[in-house]
Design a protein around this motif. Structure first.
Motif, PDB file in Angstrom:
ATOM      1  N   GLN A  41       0.839  -1.187   0.000  1.00  0.00           N
ATOM      2  CA  GLN A  41       0.000   0.000   0.000  1.00  0.00           C
ATOM      3  C   GLN A  41       0.880   1.246   0.000  1.00  0.00           C
ATOM      4  OE1 GLN A  41      -3.495  -0.277   0.040  1.00  0.00           O
ATOM      5  NE2 GLN A  41      -3.422   1.884  -0.515  1.00  0.00           N
ATOM      6  N   SER A  42       0.806   2.026  -1.093  1.00  0.00           N
ATOM      7  CA  SER A  42       1.512   3.301  -1.144  1.00  0.00           C
ATOM      8  C   SER A  42       0.643   4.359  -0.470  1.00  0.00           C
ATOM      9  CB  SER A  42       1.812   3.685  -2.585  1.00  0.00           C
ATOM     10  OG  SER A  42       0.600   4.001  -3.249  1.00  0.00           O
ATOM     11  N   ALA A  43       1.066   5.585  -0.558  1.00  0.00           N
ATOM     12  CA  ALA A  43       0.310   6.666   0.089  1.00  0.00           C
ATOM     13  C   ALA A  43      -1.078   6.810  -0.505  1.00  0.00           C
ATOM     14  CB  ALA A  43       1.084   7.976  -0.039  1.00  0.00           C
ATOM     15  N   THR A  44      -1.259   6.503  -1.782  1.00  0.00           N
ATOM     16  CA  THR A  44      -2.547   6.747  -2.439  1.00  0.00           C
ATOM     17  C   THR A  44      -3.256   5.494  -2.921  1.00  0.00           C
ATOM     18  OG1 THR A  44      -1.362   7.086  -4.532  1.00  0.00           O
ATOM     19  CG2 THR A  44      -1.840   9.038  -3.193  1.00  0.00           C
ATOM     20  N   GLN A  45      -2.500   4.458  -3.323  1.00  0.00           N
ATOM     21  CA  GLN A  45      -3.158   3.295  -3.910  1.00  0.00           C
ATOM     22  C   GLN A  45      -2.270   2.062  -3.809  1.00  0.00           C
ATOM     23  OE1 GLN A  45      -3.747   4.239  -8.028  1.00  0.00           O
ATOM     24  NE2 GLN A  45      -1.559   4.373  -8.489  1.00  0.00           N
TER      25      GLN A  45
ATOM     26  N   CYS B  27       0.036  -1.053  -4.947  1.00  0.00           N
ATOM     27  CA  CYS B  27       0.984  -1.203  -6.054  1.00  0.00           C
ATOM     28  C   CYS B  27       1.653  -2.566  -5.967  1.00  0.00           C
ATOM     29  CB  CYS B  27       2.022  -0.085  -6.034  1.00  0.00           C
ATOM     30  SG  CYS B  27       3.018  -0.022  -4.545  1.00  0.00           S
TER      31      CYS B  27
END
Length: 611
Positions: free
Chosen positions: A39-43, A45
């Motif tokens: 989980q990245s900061a926005t979505q 990956c």
């Protein structure tokens, strides 16, 4: 022959995946890799980490990685060299990751079609075809599950796969066709692997997928579809296997540990047999009827299991009067001819997932009206599920690629089978059966006594490391043990070795004998000992260096040998089992002195699940 593992959890799965791979590394160790949905900061990956090396190298490279869902792989190369580019997981499009055990037979045709559709390939593997094919189907299918089902429908060959899709970040799909796959159930987490060994530290609650099954895991629940895409339920099994059995303990290598576990493994294997005598029901409710009416016996196996089958032929023919044929599975499946009606096929496999053996027994069923008896070390394996009768050996986990305790427990089970056949067919008197049975309780102590002579094999190993070739000789039931001893030396010490029936020496191999050719001889104190003495004189006269392993009473051979190990006990009909032990120790210590990777010999893997 690769190892795959996957996990969906509420905690970081990387340590689980790495630990699982380390326990599967015996299945392949050319390269390794993991893929995660992080989980990245926005979505979400996709993250992939691969190495052209061992799992320890992967662990170092992935030490800072994190994710709640992932798949991992350790490879035994079939398509393409063991490079990082060929290491799994493989990327399909820009949204799919796949790990795969097996071989896709129609990968070339599929690859050509996918290239025409605009997909670019970055590896030489057949697995990348699966990844791109799923990505292609995702562009058309309504959901992740449908895409994988449609892609699998197009695959020909054997496979077990694990699949991640960035657009389904809480799910992983796994499926099997011709290669083993097991699911593990934990608390709010679930796992899959090609072998239970990978999952034992995490759970003992397992589901064995059937042929053609596909499973969707999301941590909270598991759904399984069969080969017809019908939603099904498979039984949950609680395994009574301790994860400590996969720990090395005080030993240098797993092979050494497993050699010394043989007294216990044999005792465990024989417990039921000792209680039942030679009762056919030990092999199944219908065993007595099948044993009584069998018109012929054919044994099918591979590798060390084949050598066990060769020993069993001597026992079964001697105790029942029935003719027995023994076939290598990879040869049998491509041979011609019908099976005689009523033939009993004895299929021997440590894993129960050997591709050539499974294909052979299915082929045997097509050739005639036969019954299948499975001897296997893994409960709920494909072999035991497809067989009419079965007996599980109790060797426990065997991690070293070169078989030791799995082999000797197979021999013990086959001895019991020979006695049970004789009992059912009434070819031996009660007194004769009792005499055969009375040897069994002594076996664990006999093995322990021989293990206490390990230092002598260490001394022999010091000499053997300087040779490039070796011959192994035996007669009667010790001839297959000569074959097995030679195989062990080849497998782990990389010394060219051949096993022969001692009487065959003068029909060719004697031309090789000189002072640079060590001859390892197994001698039982039986009616053939004088014949063997003639063979020893032939070798001694030509300067061959004889290393003799013999029962008490064979001291007449000592003037002709360079070195001798006299076993502390007489071994009777169990000689093949007991003589296996010093040959295992000799191969182990020779390999250790040469500095080879004893547990993971080059080019080999433990469970051969590809053709």
């Amino acid at each position: 022959m690769c190892g795959i593992v996957g996990a969906v959890s509420t905690r970081n799965v990387v340590p689980m995946l790495i630990e699982g791979l380390s326990r599967l590394e015996y299945r392949g160790y050319d390269s390794s890799g993991i893929a995660l949905i992080s989980q990245s900061a926005t979505q979400p990956c996709l993250e992939r980490i691969r190495v052209a090396g061992r799992v320890a190298d992967l662990a170092q490279k992935a030490q800072h990685a994190s994710g709640l869902i992932g798949i991992a792989h350790t490879r035994w190369a079939t398509h393409g060299a063991p490079t990082e580019a060929n290491a799994h997981p493989h990327l399909g499009g820009d949204n799919v990751m796949v790990v795969h055990n097996g071989i896709i037979e129609n990968f070339a045709e599929l690859k050509a079609e996918l290239i025409e559709c605009g997909f670019a390939f970055s590896s030489d593997t057949d697995t990348e075809v699966i990844a791109h094919l799923i990505a292609y189907e995702l562009s058309k299918a309504p959901d992740f599950l449908s895409a994988v089902q449609e892609a699998i429908r197009q695959l020909k060959g054997a496979f077990a796969i694990g699949v991640l899709n960035i657009n389904s970040p809480q799910q992983v799909i796994c499926a099997r066709q011709g290669s083993p796959l097991v699911i593990g159930l934990g608390f709010q987490e679930s796992f899959f692997a090609s072998d239970i060994a990978a999952l034992l530290p995490l759970t003992q609650k397992m589901i064995y997928l059937e042929e053609g099954d596909l499973a969707l895991l999301n941590g909270q629940a598991i759904q399984i579809w069969d080969s017809k895409n019908t939603l099904v339920e498979r039984p949950i099994r609680m395994l009574d296997v301790c994860s400590d059995s996969a720990e090395l303990g005080p030993y240098r290598h797993y092979m050494q540990k497993e050699i010394f576990e043989q007294p216990v493994a044999l005792a465990n294997t024989l417990n039921q047999a000792l209680a039942a005598g030679f009762a056919p029901t030990l092999f199944g409710e219908d065993a007595a009827a099948i044993f009584t009416t069998a018109t012929a016996i054919r044994i099918i196996a591979c590798g060390s299991s084949y050598h066990a089958g060769l020993v069993a032929r001597y026992w079964i023919e001697a105790y029942t009067g029935m003719p027995v044929s023994v076939d290598i599975a990879s040869e049998y499946r491509y041979s011609q001819g019908l099976e005689q009606r009523g033939t009993l096929i004895i299929a021997i496999s440590q894993s129960g997932e050997t591709a050539d053996l499974l294909a052979a027994i299915r082929n045997a069923k097509e050739r005639g009206e036969v019954k299948i008896l499975a001897l296997c070390n893994v409960a709920h394996s494909t072999l035991t599920r497809e067989a009419d009768l079965s007996l599980l050996t109790q060797a426990g986990l065997e991690i070293g690629v070169a078989s030791t305790k799995a082999f000797t427990t197979q021999l013990a089970a086959l001895y019991v089978l020979a006695g049970s056949l004789a009992n059912a067919r009434q070819t031996l008197s009660e007194a004769q059966l009792l005499e055969l049975a009375n040897w069994l309780p002594r076996l664990p102590a006999m093995i322990s006594a021989v293990l206490s002579q390990e230092s002598e094999m260490e001394n022999w190993a010091q000499a053997l490391t300087h040779f490039e070739h070796a011959l192994y000789l035996g007669r009667n039931t010790l001839f297959p043990i000569a074959l097995e001893g030679a195989l062990k030396l080849k497998e782990i010490a990389y010394i060219h070795a051949e096993g022969y029936a001692a009487g065959e020496l003068k029909h060719g191999p004697l031309a090789l004998v000189d002072e640079d050719m060590p001859i390892i001889v197994c001698a039982a104190n039986d009616s053939l000992f004088e014949k063997l003495m003639s063979n020893l004189r032939e070798v001694e006269a030509r300067g061959g260096q004889i290393y003799l392993i013999a029962e008490p009473g064979c001291e007449a051979a000592l003037p002709y040998v360079k070195s001798a190990l006299i076993l502390p006990i007489s071994t009777g009909p169990l000689a093949p089992i007991v003589f296996s032990i010093p040959l295992q120790l000799l191969a182990y210590h020779t390999a250790h002195r040469k500095g080879t990777d004893v547990d993971k010999p080059r080019n080999l893997a433990k469970s051969v699940t590809v053709e």
